[in-house]
Design an enzyme around this catalytic site. Structure first.
Site, PDB file in Angstrom:
ATOM      1  N   SER A   1       0.866  -1.178   0.000  1.00 48.86           N
ATOM      2  CA  SER A   1       0.000   0.000   0.000  1.00 48.86           C
ATOM      3  C   SER A   1       0.899   1.224   0.000  1.00 48.86           C
ATOM      4  CB  SER A   1      -0.885  -0.002   1.256  1.00 48.86           C
ATOM      5  OG  SER A   1      -1.502   1.252   1.458  1.00 48.86           O
TER       6      SER A   1
ATOM      7  N   TYR B   1      -2.351   0.380  10.630  1.00 49.76           N
ATOM      8  CA  TYR B   1      -2.360  -0.196   9.284  1.00 49.76           C
ATOM      9  C   TYR B   1      -1.063   0.135   8.557  1.00 49.76           C
ATOM     10  CZ  TYR B   1      -3.723  -0.937   4.406  1.00 49.76           C
ATOM     11  OH  TYR B   1      -3.774  -1.355   3.097  1.00 49.76           O
TER      12      TYR B   1
END
Length: 240
Positions: free
Chosen positions: A143, A156
């Site tokens: 990501s 995250y």
């Protein structure tokens, strides 16, 4: 371009979103596919779709990869069934909010188990055979959170930073055996996960098929070329 027809790929998180798109792209190129996700029903749908697209063989193994024993069980079941995995796609993941002053550390543990520990365990399970054959491809879906901080989702970001460190280290560790290790860092992707993002516009987000196209670069470039890291950015802001 390298031909991958007849190779076998294991795709995690294959029941929807990015994993489903990558499975479809591999099927179109004639790969055999081992698919895993939590939902057996959805996996059956993806299997049918992949066979229509050209997969030479398919199998599905429902598993919750946030549980370490299920990761190990999946790997053993795949080996016991006689599969020789040429391409490992570590895609399964989840997001959660939480930062220094808020969030549920227990939820962070479950997220870390899926986002980071599962790819590490699966790589450890399948990389030795790749080393022995001196070929193979490992694709880790990261990501943009892997390369920058996040205000509301630091936990995250930490999981994806960890995956990035693992992927880049595996590239250095395995490159001498002709094994490719590629990390793909997409921005917002129009999936079920981002559908819940308040105020975000999915019509401005990256498509799952875009991530699949990046993954295909890793498997179709020549054995002399490894795209070590690919970052996919939005062309427009996802928020007005």
């Amino acid at each position: 371009m390298t031909k991958i027809e007849g190779q076998a790929a294991l795709v995690t998180g294959a029941s929807r979103g990015i994993g489903r798109a990558i499975a479809g792209a591999l099927a179109e190129r004639g790969c055999s596919l081992v698919l895993t996700a939590r939902s057996a029903e959805r996996l059956e749908e993806v299997e049918d779709e992949c066979r229509r697209l050209g997969a030479t063989a398919t199998a599905s193994y429902p598993a919750d990869l946030s549980e370490p024993h299920e990761v190990d069980r999946l790997a053993q079941d795949v080996k016991d069934a006689g599969w020789i995995i040429d391409v490992l796609v570590n895609n399964a993941g989840r997001g959660t909010t939480g930062n220094a002053a808020e969030g549920d550390p227990g939820d962070w543990d479950r997220m870390l188990a899926l986002n980071l520990h599962a790819p590490m365990r699966l790589t450890r399970q399948f990389a030795p055979a790749m080393v022995e054959r001196e070929r193979g491809t490992i694709i880790n879906i990261g990501s943009v959170a892997a390369i920058e901080g996040m205000t509301t989702s630091g936990a995250y970001a930490a999981s994806k930073h960890g995956l990035r460190g693992w992927s880049l280290s595996c590239y250095r560790n395995l490159r001498g055996y002709g094994i490719k290790v590629s990390l793909i860092n997409p921005g917002f992707v129009a999936t079920d996960l981002t559908h819940r993002a308040k105020g975000a516009r999915q019509d401005r987000m990256i498509r799952a098929e875009d991530v699949a196209s990046a993954a295909m670069l890793a498997v179709t470039t020549s054995p002399m070329c490894c795209p070590e890291e690919i970052t996919l950015r939005l062309t427009r802001y996802a928020y007005d």
